[in-house]
Design a protein around this motif. Structure first.
Motif, mmCIF file in Angstrom:
data_model
loop_
_atom_site.group_PDB
_atom_site.id
_atom_site.type_symbol
_atom_site.label_atom_id
_atom_site.label_comp_id
_atom_site.label_asym_id
_atom_site.label_seq_id
_atom_site.Cartn_x
_atom_site.Cartn_y
_atom_site.Cartn_z
ATOM 1 N N HIS A 35 5.533 -2.493 6.680
ATOM 2 C CA HIS A 35 4.540 -3.458 6.227
ATOM 3 C C HIS A 35 4.023 -3.115 4.829
ATOM 4 N N GLY A 37 0.978 -2.517 2.521
ATOM 5 C CA GLY A 37 -0.370 -2.002 2.766
ATOM 6 C C GLY A 37 -1.440 -2.964 2.287
ATOM 7 N N GLU A 38 -2.667 -2.518 2.295
ATOM 8 C CA GLU A 38 -3.810 -3.368 1.960
ATOM 9 C C GLU A 38 -4.238 -3.273 0.506
ATOM 10 N N SER A 77 1.612 -0.104 -1.617
ATOM 11 C CA SER A 77 2.131 0.950 -0.743
ATOM 12 C C SER A 77 2.497 0.357 0.607
ATOM 13 N N THR A 78 3.243 1.140 1.340
ATOM 14 C CA THR A 78 3.525 0.786 2.717
ATOM 15 C C THR A 78 2.263 1.033 3.538
ATOM 16 N N ARG A 79 2.101 0.288 4.599
ATOM 17 C CA ARG A 79 1.014 0.565 5.540
ATOM 18 C C ARG A 79 1.340 1.859 6.291
ATOM 19 N N GLU A 80 2.609 2.035 6.589
ATOM 20 C CA GLU A 80 3.067 3.205 7.349
ATOM 21 C C GLU A 80 3.184 4.440 6.455
ATOM 22 N N GLN A 118 2.403 7.486 2.521
ATOM 23 C CA GLN A 118 2.623 6.071 2.296
ATOM 24 C C GLN A 118 3.504 5.962 1.056
ATOM 25 N N PRO A 133 -1.611 -8.869 2.902
ATOM 26 C CA PRO A 133 -1.660 -7.525 3.491
ATOM 27 C C PRO A 133 -0.988 -7.549 4.856
ATOM 28 N N GLY A 134 -0.218 -6.524 5.142
ATOM 29 C CA GLY A 134 0.460 -6.437 6.430
ATOM 30 C C GLY A 134 1.764 -7.208 6.506
ATOM 31 N N GLU A 160 -1.277 8.400 -0.521
ATOM 32 C CA GLU A 160 -1.961 7.348 0.220
ATOM 33 C C GLU A 160 -2.296 6.262 -0.787
#
Length: 174
Positions: A35, A37-38, A77-80, A118, A133-134, A160
């Motif tokens: 996903h 990121g925010e 960034s990735t959420r994960e 991340q 986001p997501g 992060e």
């Protein structure tokens, strides 16, 4: 050799691959979907300088989405949090996103073995495109290394959020 989706799942269970949060429904035949990121950021200078820290601003990606403009690089960034001490992750766009003209990772798709965090994505839109986001934006594959493994200990370890370039530190180390 690339791992299959089922083998990615097996290696997550053993801890040889770390993906957090992990959702087995994100597994594909030979990859794992991640996903957006925010947070998203961009450089504010017209000219970027490799020998100096470049001005960078970071913002939340609004829930109603954000339109990316062409001719600009965005860092998100990735959420994960993703990484492995045993396999080499490679990231790229999901084909559905690429078909909209959104480059999710323009270059540097190789994630060093031993890097965890991340992942910073280099977003570039061919034409205006709205992101959220997501959003399921990309996929990670895992490759078996050959030879002695030396784990990553670089300047982006434990990232992060979107991380701007730290290439200027290479000049400082001279």
């Amino acid at each position: 050799m690339i791992l299959t989706g089922r083998e990615i799942a097996a290696q997550v269970k053993t801890g040889a691959i770390q993906i957090a949060p992990y959702d087995e429904q994100r597994l594909q035949p030979n990859s794992y979907d991640f996903h957006l990121g925010e947070r998203i950021g961009w450089y504010t200078s017209e000219v970027l300088d490799c020998a100096r820290e470049n001005p960078f601003e970071e913002h939340a990606v609004p829930g109603e989405g954000m339109v990316l403009e062409p001719d600009r690089i965005y860092l998100a960034s990735t959420r994960e949090k993703i990484g492995s001490d045993s396999y080499v992750p490679i990231i790229r766009a999901r084909s559905s996103i690429a078909r909209l003209g959104l480059f999710v990772h323009c270059t540097a798709d190789l994630i060093d073995i031993g890097s965890f965090g991340q992942l910073t994505l280099q977003l570039h839109a061919v034409q205006r495109v709205r992101i959220y986001p997501g959003l399921l934006v990309g996929q990670v594959t895992f490759w078996v290394p050959q030879g002695e493994i030396v784990l990553y200990e670089g300047k982006y370890q434990g990232s992060e959020g979107p991380r701007p370039s730290l290439v200027h530190r290479d000049f400082e180390a001279r």
